[in-house]
Scaffold this active site. Structure first.
Site, PDB file in Angstrom:
ATOM      1  N   GLU A  13       0.853  -1.189   0.000  1.00 15.98           N
ATOM      2  CA  GLU A  13       0.000   0.000   0.000  1.00 15.98           C
ATOM      3  C   GLU A  13       0.895   1.248   0.000  1.00 15.98           C
ATOM      4  OE1 GLU A  13      -3.586   1.634   2.958  1.00 15.98           O
ATOM      5  OE2 GLU A  13      -2.124   0.184   3.681  1.00 15.98           O
ATOM      6  N   CYS A  24      -5.285  -3.315   2.314  1.00 17.13           N
ATOM      7  CA  CYS A  24      -5.032  -3.318   3.755  1.00 17.13           C
ATOM      8  C   CYS A  24      -6.290  -3.580   4.590  1.00 17.13           C
ATOM      9  CB  CYS A  24      -4.359  -2.013   4.156  1.00 17.13           C
ATOM     10  SG  CYS A  24      -3.389  -2.156   5.689  1.00 17.13           S
ATOM     11  N   LYS A  62      -9.534   2.493  -1.980  1.00 21.19           N
ATOM     12  CA  LYS A  62      -9.791   1.794  -0.716  1.00 21.19           C
ATOM     13  C   LYS A  62     -11.132   2.183  -0.112  1.00 21.19           C
ATOM     14  CE  LYS A  62      -7.303   0.859   3.628  1.00 21.19           C
ATOM     15  NZ  LYS A  62      -6.059   1.189   4.365  1.00 21.19           N
TER      16      LYS A  62
END
Length: 264
Positions: free
Chosen positions: A38, A142, A109
């Site tokens: 990330e 993540c 995300k």
């Protein structure tokens, strides 16, 4: 198919230097897909939105994307890279899929973690898969690991492999991804980073332990918490596409979504 990850420690605020490190390390690697962590080029622990904005790039005119596209073309592979994305007045924690033909897919995300909520905008891209050399690839980033709906949606869309750039500071994710792979019968690649960031807001230590997990929840490869390492693993897509549990049970055919209304 050959899938892998590169676990390393990006230097905060030095995207050109981090890009050069990635290119020097991955040049000549024999793989179809390699996943990077990330925010692979900027670092993670931003002081505020202004600092993030100064480091973020618009993918439509990003020198990083241009250089990575040429790099993928020269090496005949695909990269999934965490990326600080700027689009007009919005700032996203994104992951880009880049191949020999250039930028293929952008995912933003959905589930922002802790202080990310202070400077990133929530992701607005629908979950989806992209086809790479006969395989369907899904992307999550993540903290998306904590929401099993993400991996399930990608699997229902036909994902064979879930690519998972991460900057993990907790120790739960690596264990959880064994279940995400098992409950969906998919391969997963979690590419975490290593090292520590000491910033004006405090200090963060990252947990490493990047891993490739098989459709039965088996750890096919895992790195230590501190090493910089490239790992590439040969996989059989047919295993991910077999959703049978017993001769009478199929992982997806046995679902009864009419009883899952509370999820949405």
């Amino acid at each position: 198919m050959r899938i892998g990850y590169y676990q390393y420690c990006p230097e905060f605020g030095a995207p050109a230097q981090n890009l050069e490190k990635v290119q020097d390390t991955l040049a000549g690697i024999n793989a179809d897909i390699i996943v990077l962590p990330e925010l692979a080029f900027t670092g993670y622990f931003f002081e505020d939105r202004k600092e993030l904005k100064n480091l973020a790039e618009d993918v439509s005119d990003s020198q990083t994307v241009i250089r990575l596209s040429k790099f993928c073309r020269d090496n005949d592979f695909h990269l999934v890279v965490g990326f600080a994305e700027r689009q007009k007045d919005k700032l996203y924690n994104s992951a880009l899929v880049i191949g020999p033909s250039g930028l293929i897919h952008t995912y933003r995300k959905l589930h922002l973690f802790n202080t990310e909520k202070e400077y990133f905008d929530p992701g607005d891209t629908p979950l989806g898969t992209v086809k790479i050399r006969g395989a369907k690839i899904g992307i999550m980033i993540c903290f998306d690991w904590a929401f099993p709906e993400v991996a399930r949606v990608l699997a229902l869309q036909g994902a064979d492999v879930i690519c998972h750039p991460a900057n993990l500071v907790l120790t739960h994710c690596q264990k959880a991804m064994l279940t995400r792979s098992l409950e969906n019968s998919v391969y997963s690649i979690t590419a975490n980073r290593t090292g520590k960031e000491i910033r004006p807001r405090g200090e963060l230590s990252f947990t490493g332990n990047s891993q490739i997990v098989g459709p039965k929840g088996d750890i096919m490869a895992r790195s230590s918490s501190e090493e910089d390492k490239v790992v590439v693993q040969e996989i059989d897509l047919a295993i991910a596409r077999d959703k049978s549990i017993t001769e009478n049970n199929d992982l997806f055919d046995d679902r009864r979504p009419e009883f899952y209304n509370s999820l949405v």
